[in-house]
Design a protein around this motif. Structure first.
Motif, PDB file in Angstrom:
ATOM      1  N   VAL A  41     -49.757 -32.309 -36.317  1.00 43.95           N
ATOM      2  CA  VAL A  41     -51.041 -31.760 -36.748  1.00 43.95           C
ATOM      3  C   VAL A  41     -51.579 -30.897 -35.616  1.00 43.95           C
ATOM      4  O   VAL A  41     -51.066 -30.930 -34.491  1.00 43.95           O
ATOM      5  N   ASP A  42     -52.609 -30.117 -35.919  1.00 47.39           N
ATOM      6  CA  ASP A  42     -53.105 -29.155 -34.931  1.00 47.39           C
ATOM      7  C   ASP A  42     -54.376 -29.599 -34.225  1.00 47.39           C
ATOM      8  O   ASP A  42     -54.683 -29.102 -33.145  1.00 47.39           O
ATOM      9  N   ASN A  92     -53.376 -36.246 -47.077  1.00 52.13           N
ATOM     10  CA  ASN A  92     -52.787 -35.054 -47.695  1.00 52.13           C
ATOM     11  C   ASN A  92     -53.786 -34.297 -48.566  1.00 52.13           C
ATOM     12  O   ASN A  92     -53.489 -33.925 -49.701  1.00 52.13           O
ATOM     13  N   ILE A  93     -54.962 -34.065 -48.021  1.00 54.05           N
ATOM     14  CA  ILE A  93     -56.003 -33.351 -48.758  1.00 54.05           C
ATOM     15  C   ILE A  93     -55.847 -31.854 -48.500  1.00 54.05           C
ATOM     16  O   ILE A  93     -56.001 -31.396 -47.363  1.00 54.05           O
ATOM     17  N   SER A  94     -55.555 -31.109 -49.544  1.00 56.52           N
ATOM     18  CA  SER A  94     -55.439 -29.660 -49.420  1.00 56.52           C
ATOM     19  C   SER A  94     -56.832 -29.054 -49.430  1.00 56.52           C
ATOM     20  O   SER A  94     -57.611 -29.260 -50.370  1.00 56.52           O
ATOM     21  N   LEU A  95     -57.134 -28.311 -48.389  1.00 53.72           N
ATOM     22  CA  LEU A  95     -58.447 -27.682 -48.284  1.00 53.72           C
ATOM     23  C   LEU A  95     -58.513 -26.363 -49.042  1.00 53.72           C
ATOM     24  O   LEU A  95     -59.542 -25.701 -49.039  1.00 53.72           O
ATOM     25  N   ALA A 114     -62.348 -22.364 -40.143  1.00 56.47           N
ATOM     26  CA  ALA A 114     -61.858 -22.762 -38.819  1.00 56.47           C
ATOM     27  C   ALA A 114     -60.345 -22.649 -38.723  1.00 56.47           C
ATOM     28  O   ALA A 114     -59.783 -22.881 -37.652  1.00 56.47           O
ATOM     29  N   GLY A 115     -59.681 -22.319 -39.849  1.00 57.45           N
ATOM     30  CA  GLY A 115     -58.241 -22.114 -39.818  1.00 57.45           C
ATOM     31  C   GLY A 115     -57.415 -23.269 -40.335  1.00 57.45           C
ATOM     32  O   GLY A 115     -56.186 -23.236 -40.251  1.00 57.45           O
ATOM     33  N   PHE A 116     -58.046 -24.295 -40.899  1.00 56.91           N
ATOM     34  CA  PHE A 116     -57.314 -25.464 -41.368  1.00 56.91           C
ATOM     35  C   PHE A 116     -57.060 -25.386 -42.867  1.00 56.91           C
ATOM     36  O   PHE A 116     -57.902 -24.895 -43.628  1.00 56.91           O
ATOM     37  N   THR A 117     -55.910 -25.896 -43.291  1.00 60.48           N
ATOM     38  CA  THR A 117     -55.564 -25.911 -44.711  1.00 60.48           C
ATOM     39  C   THR A 117     -55.321 -27.322 -45.246  1.00 60.48           C
ATOM     40  O   THR A 117     -55.347 -27.532 -46.459  1.00 60.48           O
ATOM     41  N   THR A 118     -55.053 -28.285 -44.350  1.00 54.09           N
ATOM     42  CA  THR A 118     -54.798 -29.664 -44.766  1.00 54.09           C
ATOM     43  C   THR A 118     -55.528 -30.615 -43.828  1.00 54.09           C
ATOM     44  O   THR A 118     -55.633 -30.357 -42.627  1.00 54.09           O
ATOM     45  N   SER A 138     -54.611 -29.782 -39.998  1.00 52.57           N
ATOM     46  CA  SER A 138     -53.420 -28.952 -39.836  1.00 52.57           C
ATOM     47  C   SER A 138     -53.702 -27.543 -40.330  1.00 52.57           C
ATOM     48  O   SER A 138     -54.443 -27.351 -41.311  1.00 52.57           O
ATOM     49  N   THR A 139     -53.115 -26.570 -39.664  1.00 55.91           N
ATOM     50  CA  THR A 139     -53.289 -25.172 -40.067  1.00 55.91           C
ATOM     51  C   THR A 139     -52.243 -24.757 -41.096  1.00 55.91           C
ATOM     52  O   THR A 139     -52.269 -23.620 -41.564  1.00 55.91           O
ATOM     53  N   LYS A 140     -51.340 -25.658 -41.442  1.00 57.41           N
ATOM     54  CA  LYS A 140     -50.353 -25.364 -42.482  1.00 57.41           C
ATOM     55  C   LYS A 140     -50.370 -26.478 -43.515  1.00 57.41           C
ATOM     56  O   LYS A 140     -50.800 -27.600 -43.238  1.00 57.41           O
ATOM     57  N   ILE A 141     -49.932 -26.141 -44.695  1.00 58.44           N
ATOM     58  CA  ILE A 141     -49.916 -27.127 -45.769  1.00 58.44           C
ATOM     59  C   ILE A 141     -48.746 -28.085 -45.530  1.00 58.44           C
ATOM     60  O   ILE A 141     -47.585 -27.670 -45.533  1.00 58.44           O
ATOM     61  N   ASN A 142     -49.063 -29.326 -45.280  1.00 50.88           N
ATOM     62  CA  ASN A 142     -48.005 -30.319 -45.042  1.00 50.88           C
ATOM     63  C   ASN A 142     -48.479 -31.685 -45.502  1.00 50.88           C
ATOM     64  O   ASN A 142     -49.662 -31.912 -45.737  1.00 50.88           O
ATOM     65  N   ARG A 143     -47.533 -32.575 -45.666  1.00 52.46           N
ATOM     66  CA  ARG A 143     -47.835 -33.945 -46.054  1.00 52.46           C
ATOM     67  C   ARG A 143     -47.365 -34.872 -44.948  1.00 52.46           C
ATOM     68  O   ARG A 143     -46.284 -34.672 -44.365  1.00 52.46           O
ATOM     69  N   LEU A 144     -48.163 -35.872 -44.655  1.00 55.34           N
ATOM     70  CA  LEU A 144     -47.744 -36.864 -43.669  1.00 55.34           C
ATOM     71  C   LEU A 144     -46.676 -37.754 -44.274  1.00 55.34           C
ATOM     72  O   LEU A 144     -46.823 -38.256 -45.391  1.00 55.34           O
ATOM     73  N   SER A 145     -45.612 -37.970 -43.529  1.00 54.98           N
ATOM     74  CA  SER A 145     -44.566 -38.879 -43.988  1.00 54.98           C
ATOM     75  C   SER A 145     -45.040 -40.322 -43.834  1.00 54.98           C
ATOM     76  O   SER A 145     -46.046 -40.595 -43.164  1.00 54.98           O
TER      77      SER A 145
END
Length: 247
Positions: A41-42, A92-95, A114-118, A138-145
């Motif tokens: 994450v960022d 895993n909340i998509s912004l 602010a640059g976040f997508t998830t 996170s600044t990219k769309i991702n899911r936590l494993s």
């Protein structure tokens, strides 16, 4: 170094830091940086509840997260606030979708700006006691494993232990200070009793009763009265006539 070894090293580092004189803010800030390192994450922010049962930001991995967390707190919105009140992880909340951010008000728009997508939020709790939440961005769309969620929750649990330990230490110090103050006060009162007993030819019990009878209607603390007697600044008259009858 494998990721498993790095996780172990960080956990050992965290446990070694949990001494009775550790710096809580520094510890939590370091933990937020470790979350960024381990969880892909960022940015990370930690919020804890204060004595008024309100969430406050206590540590963040960068200033951008700091500003975002303050915004979320100010409007009582966002996954971190929801996580704290429910005690359940918000993952895993998509912004970028209105459905995922329903009920967050302007939080999602501010987060995107602010640059976040998830975003994700993990509860900081011990058994049923929730003390706050860890917010992951996170600044990219991702899911936590599943493994990332376990690691993140372990770090959140470490933060919880640190906070509760600090509160226990502070409470213990407060209790000890109160006990020491009470003991010191008792010494002062005993000294004053001895002075007045000798001066007025009264027994110690009668002297103590007369001191209490004098101080109570005048809203004077016994310790204050005793200190005046010791310092020879007391200008009143503690007479046997002020002694109440014993039952």
């Amino acid at each position: 170094m494998t990721s498993q070894q790095r996780v172990l090293d960080i956990l050992v580092e965290a446990v070694d830091t949990l001494t009775d004189d550790f710096d809580l803010i520094e510890f939590l800030h370091r933990l937020s940086l470790r979350c960024v390192e381990l969880l892909d994450v960022d940015a990370v922010g930690l919020m804890i509840v204060d004595q008024h049962d309100e969430l406050q930001l206590i540590a963040a991995s960068d200033e951008k997260t700091h500003l975002l967390e303050l915004f979320a707190l100010q409007h009582a919105q966002g996954p971190c606030v929801r996580c704290y009140h429910s005690g359940q992880a918000q993952l895993n909340i998509s912004l970028t979708t209105s459905a995922a951010t329903a009920g967050f008000g302007p939080f999602a728009a501010r987060a995107r700006k602010a640059g976040f997508t998830t975003t994700h939020a993990l509860p900081m709790k011990l058994r049923h006691q929730v003390v706050g939440a860890v917010n992951l961005f996170s600044t990219k769309i991702n899911r936590l494993s599943a493994s990332d969620i376990q690691i993140g929750q372990a770090l959140a649990d470490l933060a919880t232990i640190a906070i509760l330990q600090q509160r226990t230490i502070e409470h213990s110090h407060t209790e000890k200070a109160q006990l020491q103050s009470a003991l010191s006060s008792r010494v002062v009162i005993e000294q004053a009793k001895g002075i007045l007993s000798e001066r007025q030819g009264l027994g110690l019990d009668e002297t103590f009763d007369s001191m209490r009878a004098y101080a109570r209607p005048r809203h004077l603390r016994l310790t204050e009265l005793a200190q005046q007697v010791i310092d020879n600044t007391f200008e009143g008259n503690i007479a046997p006539a002020e002694i109440p009858e014993r039952p």
